[in-house]
Scaffold this active site. Sequence first.
Site, PDB file in Angstrom:
ATOM      1  N   LYS A 184     -30.755  26.804  10.736  1.00  0.00           N
ATOM      2  CA  LYS A 184     -30.824  25.389  11.091  1.00  0.00           C
ATOM      3  C   LYS A 184     -29.914  25.093  12.269  1.00  0.00           C
ATOM      4  O   LYS A 184     -28.998  25.855  12.582  1.00  0.00           O
ATOM      5  CB  LYS A 184     -30.419  24.509   9.905  1.00  0.00           C
TER       6      LYS A 184
ATOM      7  N   GLY B   2       0.785  -1.228   0.000  1.00  0.00           N
ATOM      8  CA  GLY B   2       0.000   0.000   0.000  1.00  0.00           C
ATOM      9  C   GLY B   2       0.814   1.273   0.000  1.00  0.00           C
ATOM     10  O   GLY B   2       0.248   2.368  -0.168  1.00  0.00           O
TER      11      GLY B   2
ATOM     12  N   THR C 232     -28.664  18.233   3.994  1.00  0.00           N
ATOM     13  CA  THR C 232     -28.981  19.661   4.055  1.00  0.00           C
ATOM     14  C   THR C 232     -29.736  20.110   2.812  1.00  0.00           C
ATOM     15  O   THR C 232     -30.775  20.775   2.896  1.00  0.00           O
ATOM     16  CB  THR C 232     -27.685  20.480   4.206  1.00  0.00           C
TER      17      THR C 232
END
Length: 315
Positions: free
Chosen positions: A196, A42, A230
């Site tokens: 909100k 990796g 949202t």
Amino acid sequence: MNSSRWRMKLFTGNANIALAQEIADYLGVNIGDVKARRFMDGEINVNIDESVRGVDVFVVQPTCPPVDENLMELLVMIDAFRRASAARINAVIPYYGYARQDRKTRARDPITAKLIANIVVTAGADRVVAVDLHAGQIQGFFDIPVDHLPGVPTIAEYFKTKNLGDTVILSPDVGGVTRARDLAERLGASIAIVDKRRPEPNVSEVMNVIGDVRNKSIIIIDDIIDTGGTITTAAEVMMDMGCKEVYACCTHPVFSGPAIERLARAPIKELVITNTIPVPEEKRLPNMVILSIAPLIGEAILRIHEDLSVSKLFD
């Protein structure tokens, strides 16, 4: 092409090769020969297969998901260019990951956006070019020059062709009012604001709407669409309040988790995004419009390379 342009080279990591190619086409150059591969364990290996000694290098690499992999690839590439004696290394980061972790909101919170800035500078970048940073103050996290390119002008030019008539630009939260006002001024529209509360990350609750939206065409604008909560909630509230139609737009289409399912169900006529982040075919919806940010970045690169004003792009 003037003589100075011969000393500029454009490279890309693996995060958004299509965008890098569009930028190269705009500049009239080829993408430089660099390969970023992974070993079996990796680890990232970068090979630059051409000389960059004395060159003004621009490396395009948004740190979009998988964020850590793309970020590490960018850092290794910057280090490789620095050790290869590039004259100047410009990190072109169309989407800056970790930007939402820009301040402490609770005790013992990390400020990861600052940490990433420190790492990019330490790796050897001389300049950063970014598009629509989530918070403008992130520019100050870097101890090198930052050219911050807004996405609103590109989005505004598209909506000018729609001739929507009586239009309201909706900011889905108080923090996005400046962005909404910018788009409203460019389109000659009014603005509205959603007040909100967010009880936890990726969860929003609409509390109140400030502004007149009845019988209006609504354009909801945000910098990022992540899980889509949202935007979809705001669109539903707009329809409940009697608006005529809802459009939504953002610069960075992260589209994680349930975003596509939510957006597919939302009462949105068109979803306008840019290509700072690649959107795979399986995440594209019939009502999705993808605008290219390449001309904006390409023109900024030209101006940076030739030591001209970048801010003149937005006058």
